[in-house]
Design an enzyme around this catalytic site. Structure first.
Site, PDB file in Angstrom:
ATOM      1  N   LYS A   1      45.394 -79.561 138.575  1.00  0.00           N
ATOM      2  CA  LYS A   1      44.800 -80.552 137.671  1.00  0.00           C
ATOM      3  C   LYS A   1      44.721 -81.907 138.358  1.00  0.00           C
ATOM      4  O   LYS A   1      43.721 -82.614 138.262  1.00  0.00           O
ATOM      5  CB  LYS A   1      45.678 -80.702 136.415  1.00  0.00           C
ATOM      6  CG  LYS A   1      45.223 -79.879 135.254  1.00  0.00           C
ATOM      7  CD  LYS A   1      45.910 -80.404 133.997  1.00  0.00           C
ATOM      8  CE  LYS A   1      46.057 -79.308 132.981  1.00  0.00           C
ATOM      9  NZ  LYS A   1      46.876 -79.686 131.856  1.00  0.00           N
TER      10      LYS A   1
ATOM     11  N   GLY B   1      39.719 -74.504 113.289  1.00  0.00           N
ATOM     12  CA  GLY B   1      40.515 -73.903 114.355  1.00  0.00           C
ATOM     13  C   GLY B   1      40.875 -74.992 115.337  1.00  0.00           C
ATOM     14  O   GLY B   1      40.957 -76.156 114.965  1.00  0.00           O
TER      15      GLY B   1
ATOM     16  N   CYS C   1      44.742 -78.261 117.338  1.00  0.00           N
ATOM     17  CA  CYS C   1      45.520 -79.206 116.526  1.00  0.00           C
ATOM     18  C   CYS C   1      45.742 -78.759 115.087  1.00  0.00           C
ATOM     19  O   CYS C   1      46.864 -78.460 114.702  1.00  0.00           O
ATOM     20  CB  CYS C   1      44.855 -80.572 116.532  1.00  0.00           C
ATOM     21  SG  CYS C   1      44.951 -81.350 118.138  1.00  0.00           S
TER      22      CYS C   1
ATOM     23  N   LYS D   1      47.957 -75.475 114.173  1.00  0.00           N
ATOM     24  CA  LYS D   1      49.377 -75.509 114.571  1.00  0.00           C
ATOM     25  C   LYS D   1      50.093 -76.711 113.951  1.00  0.00           C
ATOM     26  O   LYS D   1      51.283 -76.646 113.649  1.00  0.00           O
ATOM     27  CB  LYS D   1      49.547 -75.463 116.089  1.00  0.00           C
ATOM     28  CG  LYS D   1      49.029 -76.659 116.849  1.00  0.00           C
ATOM     29  CD  LYS D   1      50.118 -77.419 117.566  1.00  0.00           C
ATOM     30  CE  LYS D   1      49.528 -78.569 118.360  1.00  0.00           C
ATOM     31  NZ  LYS D   1      50.326 -79.754 118.449  1.00  0.00           N
TER      32      LYS D   1
ATOM     33  N   LYS E   1      34.532 -75.730 117.911  1.00  0.00           N
ATOM     34  CA  LYS E   1      33.602 -76.723 117.376  1.00  0.00           C
ATOM     35  C   LYS E   1      32.592 -77.042 118.472  1.00  0.00           C
ATOM     36  O   LYS E   1      32.850 -76.739 119.646  1.00  0.00           O
ATOM     37  CB  LYS E   1      34.348 -77.979 116.915  1.00  0.00           C
ATOM     38  CG  LYS E   1      35.006 -78.750 118.053  1.00  0.00           C
ATOM     39  CD  LYS E   1      35.871 -79.861 117.531  1.00  0.00           C
ATOM     40  CE  LYS E   1      35.202 -81.202 117.587  1.00  0.00           C
ATOM     41  NZ  LYS E   1      36.088 -82.301 117.222  1.00  0.00           N
TER      42      LYS E   1
ATOM     43  N   THR F   1      52.308 -80.016 122.568  1.00  0.00           N
ATOM     44  CA  THR F   1      53.362 -79.456 121.715  1.00  0.00           C
ATOM     45  C   THR F   1      52.772 -78.246 120.981  1.00  0.00           C
ATOM     46  O   THR F   1      52.432 -78.329 119.812  1.00  0.00           O
ATOM     47  CB  THR F   1      53.855 -80.490 120.678  1.00  0.00           C
ATOM     48  OG1 THR F   1      52.710 -81.063 120.023  1.00  0.00           O
ATOM     49  CG2 THR F   1      54.655 -81.585 121.306  1.00  0.00           C
TER      50      THR F   1
HETATM   51  C1  UDX Z   1      41.496 -82.927 114.818  1.00  0.00           C
HETATM   52  C2  UDX Z   1      41.524 -84.262 114.059  1.00  0.00           C
HETATM   53  O1  UDX Z   1      40.249 -84.513 113.484  1.00  0.00           O
HETATM   54  C3  UDX Z   1      41.915 -85.391 114.998  1.00  0.00           C
HETATM   55  O2  UDX Z   1      41.997 -86.623 114.294  1.00  0.00           O
HETATM   56  C4  UDX Z   1      43.263 -85.049 115.613  1.00  0.00           C
HETATM   57  O3  UDX Z   1      43.646 -86.046 116.547  1.00  0.00           O
HETATM   58  C5  UDX Z   1      43.207 -83.698 116.315  1.00  0.00           C
HETATM   59  O4  UDX Z   1      42.753 -82.694 115.405  1.00  0.00           O
HETATM   60  P1  UDX Z   1      39.768 -81.738 116.478  1.00  0.00           P
HETATM   61  O5  UDX Z   1      40.765 -80.629 116.625  1.00  0.00           O
HETATM   62  O6  UDX Z   1      39.075 -82.248 117.701  1.00  0.00           O
HETATM   63  O7  UDX Z   1      40.461 -83.017 115.795  1.00  0.00           O
HETATM   64  O8  UDX Z   1      38.656 -81.187 115.500  1.00  0.00           O
HETATM   65  P2  UDX Z   1      37.954 -81.617 114.131  1.00  0.00           P
HETATM   66  O9  UDX Z   1      36.700 -82.329 114.413  1.00  0.00           O
HETATM   67  O10 UDX Z   1      38.918 -82.263 113.225  1.00  0.00           O
HETATM   68  O11 UDX Z   1      37.576 -80.185 113.575  1.00  0.00           O
HETATM   69  C6  UDX Z   1      38.581 -79.199 113.334  1.00  0.00           C
HETATM   70  C7  UDX Z   1      37.987 -77.908 112.872  1.00  0.00           C
HETATM   71  O12 UDX Z   1      37.522 -78.045 111.534  1.00  0.00           O
HETATM   72  C8  UDX Z   1      36.796 -77.368 113.688  1.00  0.00           C
HETATM   73  O13 UDX Z   1      36.999 -75.983 113.888  1.00  0.00           O
HETATM   74  C9  UDX Z   1      35.611 -77.654 112.782  1.00  0.00           C
HETATM   75  O14 UDX Z   1      34.569 -76.719 113.000  1.00  0.00           O
HETATM   76  C10 UDX Z   1      36.230 -77.493 111.397  1.00  0.00           C
HETATM   77  N1  UDX Z   1      35.515 -78.215 110.328  1.00  0.00           N
HETATM   78  C11 UDX Z   1      35.419 -79.574 110.390  1.00  0.00           C
HETATM   79  C12 UDX Z   1      34.969 -77.514 109.254  1.00  0.00           C
HETATM   80  O15 UDX Z   1      35.068 -76.279 109.183  1.00  0.00           O
HETATM   81  N2  UDX Z   1      34.336 -78.205 108.268  1.00  0.00           N
HETATM   82  C13 UDX Z   1      34.222 -79.555 108.281  1.00  0.00           C
HETATM   83  O16 UDX Z   1      33.641 -80.111 107.354  1.00  0.00           O
HETATM   84  C14 UDX Z   1      34.779 -80.261 109.384  1.00  0.00           C
END
Ligand code: UDX
Length: 447
Positions: free
Chosen positions: A37, A268, A271, A274, A335, A93
């Site tokens: 890395k 999923g 973050c 878990k 996503k 974590t």
């Molecule tokens: C998330 C938090 O948003 C962020 O603040 C934190 O620091 C880390 O976790 P992230 O894991 O990047 O961020 O994804 P996020 O954009 O929150 O989406 C999480 C999941 O929810 C994705 O799988 C997304 O497809 C799903 N989602 C999101 C939905 O199914 N519907 C929605 O309306 C929004």
């Protein structure tokens, strides 16, 4: 003299934080225990796909032509201890194997490696998502292990960046939360974040437990919002309602808001899943488990979505078995604008169908390598068009822009049967139906 900053752990969070600190004008040294890395980052390359990150990395990594030279990387703890005035701990974590609780071993070993080398006053700032109570314990350990004793102070500064928007979220955070135990720590963090503060980012000062809880409760709220709308999708399906219209209508109420109400195959990633589980586990340890039992329901509504998608696909290919059926899957990442397939609902659905005998072919714009590594036995195609060739059903499972721009006519020529299931409620039903497709989405009327 300007503060010198180190960033320990260069995953999503750390690599972005290091580059952003250099962009804000600081001299930065990043450390990771994985030499590959460090080699990549030192060459200005990012080990994952994150829009805009490689650009700011190249702008600052020392040794790259035209760079500011403010950013360097190392595997040496001695170098880090010698260099830094403020040390950010950004190690991961993950969920513990076979348990809900989070695995603190990477954070703990970072503290154990750094602390014994701290011989002058410094601020160590935890950014990892940790169970409440960790900061107090780590602060005591820091003082105990560091030769400088109480000169090694801890602060907790949770990170809220979203994958796909990590650079922007770090440079222009919607809030900065700092758990501190002294004015000195607060002052140093105000200096670190002077740029975003001048732009008007709110600065919230708390104690340790509150700072830790802000992060887990924010993620729990977001997960709850998604599972809420997915529960409404279940009811809509039973009552012939339309969850997309419903979300639009309730979203006009400012108290509810429009965001995070997209029904589909659920959340999923590395973050949300878990973090809510670790939060439940920690609440249990604290004797407050009753307060979070609703998160169990949030989790199970979410996991049910994946099974429901599999059932919709089974129905679409005739209702009984997937044997001999060709299933095209558009999307593998959890996503769009990310190559992350950790706990990806899309890949989970693809895997379930494959394990039940379906011939699954997956295409994703950025997640192919990671998906192949995690699920080598699935079929993979180089383009969306190749993935759908001869398919009995097409599943749209990650809402990449590229998929919204697909031409239903051209795809229609390639498939075996024109049936598309939209697991993200992101395609335009009229356009697909207009091109002769049977379009079905979760929580929406059949035709
Ligand atoms: C998330 C938090 O948003 C962020 O603040 C934190 O620091 C880390 O976790 P992230 O894991 O990047 O961020 O994804 P996020 O954009 O929150 O989406 C999480 C999941 O929810 C994705 O799988 C997304 O497809 C799903 N989602 C999101 C939905 O199914 N519907 C929605 O309306 C929004």
């Amino acid at each position: 003299m300007a503060l010198r900053i180190t960033v320990i752990g260069t995953g999503y969070l750390g690599a972005t934080h290091a580059a952003a600190m250099a962009e804000l004008g600081f001299e930065v040294l990043g450390l990771d225990i994985v030499p590959e890395k460090i080699e990549m980052l030192s060459a200005g390359r990012v080990p994952m796909y994150e829009p805009g990150l490689e650009e700011i990395l190249k702008k600052h990594v020392a040794g790259i032509e035209g760079s500011s030279g403010r950013l360097r990387f190392t595997t040496s703890w001695e170098e880090v201890a010698e260099f830094g005035d403020v040390h950010f701990v950004c190690t991961n974590t993950p969920q513990k194997h076979g348990e809900y609780a989070c695995d603190m071993s990477y954070v703990e070993s970072a503290f154990d490696s750094l602390a014994p080398l701290l011989t002058r006053p410094v601020l160590v700032v935890g950014k990892s998502t940790v169970p409440v109570g960790s900061a107090a314990r780590l602060a005591a350990r820091l003082v105990e292990l560091a030769p400088v004793g109480e000169g090694a102070e801890l602060a907790w500064n949770p990170e809220f960046l979203r994958e796909g928007f990590a650079v922007n979220d770090t440079l222009h955070p919607d809030r900065i939360v700092v758990g501190v135990e002294s004015e000195r720590a607060e002052k140093l963090l105000r200096e670190v974040y002077a740029g975003p503060l001048a732009e008007g980012s709110p600065f919230v000062v708390t104690d340790f437990p509150t700072a830790e809880l802000v992060k887990t409760s924010a993620n729990s709220f977001l997960a709850t919002k998604i599972s809420f709308i997915n529960a409404m999708a279940e009811v809509c399906e039973a009552a012939d309602g339309d969850v997309v219209k419903l979300a639009e209508a309730i979203g006009h109420d400012e108290r509810i808001g429009k965001k995070f109400l997209r029904a589909g195959i659920g959340f999923g990633g590395g973050c949300l899943p878990k973090d809510i589980r670790a939060f439940m586990a920690r609440a249990g340890e604290l004797g407050a488990d009753q307060a979070l039992t609703f998160l169990r329901e949030v989790d199970s509504i979410n996991m049910r979505r994946r099974g429901h998608m599999v059932e919709l696909a089974r129905e679409a290919v005739g209702g009984s078995s997937f044997l001999g059926k060709r299933v095209a899957v558009l999307g593998a990442t959890f996503k769009p604008d990310s190559d992350d397939v950790r706990d990806s609902p899309a890949l989970n659905v693809a895997g379930q169908i494959h394990l039940q005998g379906g011939q699954v072919t997956v295409f994703d714009p950025k997640g192919m390598d990671n998906a192949r590594r995690l699920f080598p036995t699935l079929g993979y195609a180089d383009t969306a068009l190749d993935a759908v060739r001869g398919a009995d059903v097409v599943l749209h499972l990650t809402e990449w822009r590229e998929f919204r721009e697909l031409d239903p006519e051209a795809l229609g020529e390639a498939v075996g049967r024109r049936i598309i299931l939209d697991g993200r409620n992101a395609l335009d039903p009229e356009v697909w139906r207009g091109a002769g497709w049977t379009y079905r989405a979760m929580g929406r009327p059949k035709a």
